[in-house]
Motif scaffolding. Structure first.
Motif, short mmCIF file in Angstrom:
data_model
loop_
_atom_site.label_atom_id
_atom_site.label_comp_id
_atom_site.label_asym_id
_atom_site.label_seq_id
_atom_site.Cartn_x
_atom_site.Cartn_y
_atom_site.Cartn_z
N UNK A 141 0.90 -1.20 -0.09
CA UNK A 141 0.03 0.02 0.01
C UNK A 141 0.83 1.37 0.08
N UNK A 142 0.66 2.21 -0.99
CA UNK A 142 1.39 3.33 -0.82
C UNK A 142 0.42 4.47 -0.74
N UNK A 143 0.59 5.22 0.36
CA UNK A 143 -0.39 6.23 0.95
C UNK A 143 0.55 7.59 0.71
N UNK A 144 -0.60 8.63 -0.02
CA UNK A 144 -0.12 9.93 -0.07
C UNK A 144 -0.77 10.81 0.89
N UNK A 145 0.06 11.75 1.76
CA UNK A 145 -0.63 12.63 2.41
C UNK A 145 -0.42 14.08 1.85
N UNK A 146 -1.46 14.82 1.43
CA UNK A 146 -1.42 16.19 1.01
C UNK A 146 -2.14 17.31 1.85
N UNK A 147 -1.19 18.27 1.60
CA UNK A 147 -1.97 19.42 2.71
C UNK A 147 -2.84 20.31 1.52
N UNK A 148 -3.43 21.10 2.39
CA UNK A 148 -4.41 22.06 1.51
C UNK A 148 -3.82 23.29 1.12
N UNK A 149 -2.76 23.43 1.00
CA UNK A 149 -2.11 24.68 0.35
C UNK A 149 -2.15 24.77 -1.30
N UNK A 150 -1.79 25.98 -1.82
CA UNK A 150 -1.73 26.16 -3.23
C UNK A 150 -0.30 26.59 -3.66
N UNK A 151 0.04 25.61 -4.33
CA UNK A 151 0.12 24.43 -4.83
C UNK A 151 0.30 23.42 -3.44
N UNK A 152 -0.19 22.32 -3.53
CA UNK A 152 -0.38 21.46 -2.28
C UNK A 152 1.08 20.62 -2.33
N UNK A 153 1.41 20.55 -1.06
CA UNK A 153 2.67 19.68 -0.88
C UNK A 153 2.19 18.23 -0.28
N UNK A 154 2.93 17.19 -0.48
CA UNK A 154 2.65 15.83 -0.15
C UNK A 154 3.98 15.24 0.56
N UNK A 155 3.65 14.10 1.17
CA UNK A 155 4.58 12.98 1.43
C UNK A 155 3.78 11.77 1.39
N UNK A 156 4.76 10.70 1.12
CA UNK A 156 4.34 9.30 0.93
C UNK A 156 4.86 8.28 1.80
N UNK A 157 4.07 7.10 2.04
CA UNK A 157 4.83 6.08 2.73
C UNK A 157 4.14 4.86 2.12
N UNK A 158 5.13 3.88 1.90
CA UNK A 158 5.01 2.41 1.59
C UNK A 158 4.59 1.72 2.64
N UNK A 159 3.62 0.97 2.73
CA UNK A 159 3.41 -0.14 3.90
C UNK A 159 3.31 -1.45 3.05
N UNK A 160 4.24 -2.50 3.52
CA UNK A 160 4.02 -3.88 3.09
C UNK A 160 3.61 -4.59 4.07
N UNK A 161 2.41 -5.25 3.80
CA UNK A 161 1.72 -6.00 4.73
C UNK A 161 1.91 -7.70 4.31
#
Length: 795
Positions: free
Chosen positions: A630-650
């Motif tokens: 599972x690859x999850x991206x976290x985005x903020x509400x800015x313009x333009x928005x910035x993000x970070x990702x994390x990979x979860x291996x189950x």
């Protein structure tokens, strides 16, 4: 007895029987009974036949053969049946058979007065000259009446009039005629039109009548001469009146009309040549205007005789006298002389100070030589007479150069002649500036919004003040009033241009460190002594989306990949993992949403976009692969928005997970916090500190209560895994804007990490102390310091 109409057999009548009936008998009325009126026995003559033959107009009468009655079948109008005839008869024959006997019957239709007299025209027009002699006769149209005898027109009547009478006469055929006779002389100028009513009356009972209007138009004759309003006109005119000036407009009137009333004007032989050379007479309008030069010293009075003549065949005329009096004119203007005038003067000049001395004169005499001097109203000055024909101009009110920098003072001198003459002269009084105004800012408070990450030296705004004074009293210098914030002077952060008030930033601001500044700006003029004023400036640093989200859960020591193991028998809806990201920007830019960037099986897992919880959508089947990424991206509400990702291996496992205690001590690498922003740790630490104080107070209160002897039942395998995962994933708080945040506090002295772990409502808070540098080990045998606090859901 039977009566029949006889139409073909004609026998010599034995006798004639006369009957008379009036016209307008009612239909159905019985005229007479033939059997009775002829002396016949109806009973004995029942077998004899009777016939009737109407010689003319059979439609008017009908015979009742059973009774022998003759009745009216249709309305009888004598005027229609016998037009223009003095007598009218209906003739008929009655034939009686067995033996044959003939009776001649004449039925005379008697006239009734059922018609009124009528004129052929409703209006009779007559044109009569006003010079017509009395007794003149004018024939009028007669009226007609279709009735005969006494029922026809008998006489005429005329409406009352003092000028006309009516004479009725009888013509040869016996008809009545009317003549209009002039009884009184006419005067068109008094009455030009007469409207008379002519009435024709018949001799019937009751009498009938008809009317016509007689319109008499009186024709004009030239019997009136032109007449002036006055016999003598006296007018006054000024000497030196310009050529063409109107002296008088004569208006003669003539009561006649047309050419008889058209008037021409002319001088009589008694008018002098000098008067005719000096004045012009308009022959059509009667206007007298100035033609030459009028000089009071040469001629004071002009007499003129004017004749008004009409254009009639026998023209008539009237005359009048015009007397023109030439009046002496105020032809010398008064004079004004400025003896002294002080300009410029300071605006702080004292009241009652003399500024100018003025003299006036006039060469005329009497009222024409009397003069008055004045200046315009609403000025801060007044005139004061010092001696004959001498005046002083003095200051009457304080002066202010900023309101009025100079005054154009007009001295006006006017004599008392009629009409008055005047002269004027204007002087300009200039005011010198005095430093009597402090600099003024348009606003008393300035709020300037500055986005963070600004370039050093950027213009923030212009704080220009205004000073209404002049020259050096107006030149302004701007200063920042010194004020230290956190041992930093404002002059180190901001700079102001001393000449124009432009405010600049000397450094780049960071919203996460400094959010606002409050200081004062002073504007000082260059006068002697200088005046100044200040204004408050509020600098607000505006946040920009310059910080990307940082994923703090699930924890990972190195890289962005997290490996987790879960039982393959996990139920639907079970919490698998929870992604928590932090953003140090302001609330708007730090609002974070979560999305799957990549998922091995979209039908197996769901992700809550607001709290980052990853749960199973169904149970695992034997077909599902053992490894899920599972690859999850976290985005903020800015313009333009910035993000970070994390990979979860189950990875799914078949073995049961070892039982965990309620208070799970999670080993974490202490070094992971070395990557966090120092400010984040400080902020989170302060909030955690307040939370820790609350927990400690709660513990104290909890310890005062007796402990329960019963133990909670051991959790099942799945619940243990969920609680183990919530040790990291549920490290969150609920803020006012409904976003989850995680709080961490690094205990640097003890080398431990205290983690606040809220669990579902009604459960407890778990605070675990984790030794520094511990690896991922079995926590079943560890003895962490665990604090238990009861939490009650709100009512």
């Amino acid at each position: 007895m039977v009566f029949v109409l006889l139409s073909s057999v004609r026998l010599i009548p034995a006798s004639v029987t006369h009957y008379t009936i009036p016209e307008e008998m009612t239909v159905g009325s019985v005229v007479f009974n033939l059997a009775t009126d002829l002396g016949l026995d109806v009973k004995t003559l029942s077998n004899r036949k009777m016939r009737i033959d109407l010689i003319a107009n059979k439609k008017y009468l009908e015979l009742n053969k059973d009774t022998g009655e003759l009745f009216v079948a249709e309305r009888i109008d004598r005027e229609t049946l016998c037009p223009k005839m003095s007598s009218c008869f209906l003739k008929m024959e009655v034939i009686l058979e067995n033996p044959v006997r003939i009776f001649n019957i004449d039925i005379e239709i008697l006239d009734i007065n059922d018609n009124a007299p009528q004129f052929r025209r409703d209006v009779i027009h007559l044109d009569i000259s006003e010079s017509t002699p009395i007794g003149e006769r004018f024939s009028l149209s007669n009226a007609v009446d279709p009735d005969v005898g006494i029922n026809t027109v008998k006489t005429y009547h005329l409406s009352e009039s003092e000028h006309f009478t009516l004479e009725v006469r009888t013509s040869r055929d016996g008809s009545k005629l009317a003549d209009l006779i002039l009884a009184k002389a006419l005067d068109r100028e008094r009455q030009a039109m007469f409207n008379l009513i002519l009435t024709a009356v018949d001799g019937g009972t009751p009498a009938g009548s008809g009317t016509a209007s007689v319109m008499v138009q009186v024709l004009d004759t030239n019997d009136n001469a032109p007449v002036f309003d006055k016999g003598v006109y006296t007018v006054r005119t000024q000497e030196n009146s310009p050529v063409g000036s109107l002296v008088i407009n004569l208006n003669a009137t003539d009561l006649d009309e047309g050419s008889n009333s058209d008037i021409t004007y002319s001088y009589s032989l008694y008018t002098s040549e000098k008067a005719q050379e000096t004045f012009n007479l308009n022959a059509k309008s009667g206007e007298i205007t100035v033609k030459g030069v009028l000089n009071y010293e040469d001629y004071k009075i002009y007499d003129m005789e004017i004749i008004a003549t009409d254009k009639g065949v026998n023209s008539l005329s009237g005359q009048c006298t015009v007397k023109v009096i030439v009046e002496d004119m105020n032809d010398n203007h008064p004079e004004i002389s400025i003896k002294s005038f002080q300009s410029p003067v300071g605006e702080d000049i004292e009241v009652d100070t003399v500024i100018a001395v003025v003299s006036v004169s006039d060469k005329d005499s009497g009222d024409n030589g009397e003069v008055d001097l004045h200046i315009p109203r609403h000025m801060p000055f007044k005139l004061r007479q010092s001696s004959d024909n001498y005046y002083e101009l003095v200051v009457s009110e304080p002066l202010d150069r900023e309101k009025v920098p100079e005054y154009d003072i007009t001295f006006t001198v006017t004599d008392r002649g009629s009409p008055p003459l005047s002269d004027n002269e204007t002087m300009t009084l200039e005011l010198l500036d005095v430093n009597d105004n402090v600099p003024q800012f348009p606003q008393s408070f300035y709020t300037i919004r500055v986005p963070e990450n600004n370039a050093p030296g950027a213009l923030l705004g212009s704080l220009t003040a205004f000073d209404p004074d002049l020259h050096e009293n107006q030149y302004l210098v701007y200063f920042i009033l010194e004020k230290e914030v956190a041992n930093t002077s404002m002059s180190m952060l901001f700079s102001i241009n001393p000449e124009n008030g432009n405010l600049y930033a000397l450094k780049t601001f960071d919203y996460e460190i400094e959010k606002e500044f409050l200081f004062h700006i002073e504007a000082r003029d260059s006068g002697s002594a200088p005046l100044s004023s200040n204004v408050t400036v509020h600098i607000i640093i505006m946040d920009q989306n310059d910080n990307a989200p940082v994923i703090v859960s699930p924890w990972r020591a190195h890289g962005s990949v997290v490996e987790e193991k879960i039982p393959r028998s996990t139920d639907k809806g079970s919490l698998v993992a929870k992604v928590i990201a932090l953003d140090t920007d302001s609330v708007h830019n730090s609002r974070i949403t979560y999305q799957f960037l990549q998922v091995t099986d979209a039908t197996l897992f769901s992700l809550d976009q607001y709290n980052g919880e990853i749960r199973t959508m169904r149970m695992f089947s034997y077909r599902d692969p053992r490894h899920q990424q599972l690859v999850v991206v976290a985005k903020d509400n800015g313009q333009p928005s910035l993000s970070a990702t994390v990979t979860i291996k189950l990875s799914t496992v078949e073995t049961a997970v070892k039982h965990y205690s309620d208070m799970t001590e999670v080993p974490l690498e202490y070094d992971i916090f070395s990557d966090l922003n120092l400010y984040l740790v400080i902020g989170l630490g302060s909030v955690s500190f307040l939370l820790l104080i609350t927990i400690l107070v709660t513990i104290v209160l909890k310890c005062q209560k007796p402990k329960s002897s019963s133990k909670a039942p051991p959790p099942c395998r799945n619940s243990v895994i969920s609680e183990r995962n919530s040790t990291i994933a549920d490290s969150t708080l609920v803020s006012n804007d409904a976003y989850w945040y995680s709080l961490f506090l690094a205990e640097t002295r003890k080398g431990k990490l205290v983690v606040r772990q809220p669990v579902p409502k009604g459960s407890r808070y778990i605070v675990s102390s984790i030794p520094r540098g511990t690896g991922v080990t079995d926590t079943s045998g560890s003895a962490p310091s665990t604090l238990q606090v009861s939490v009650h859901s709100p009512v």
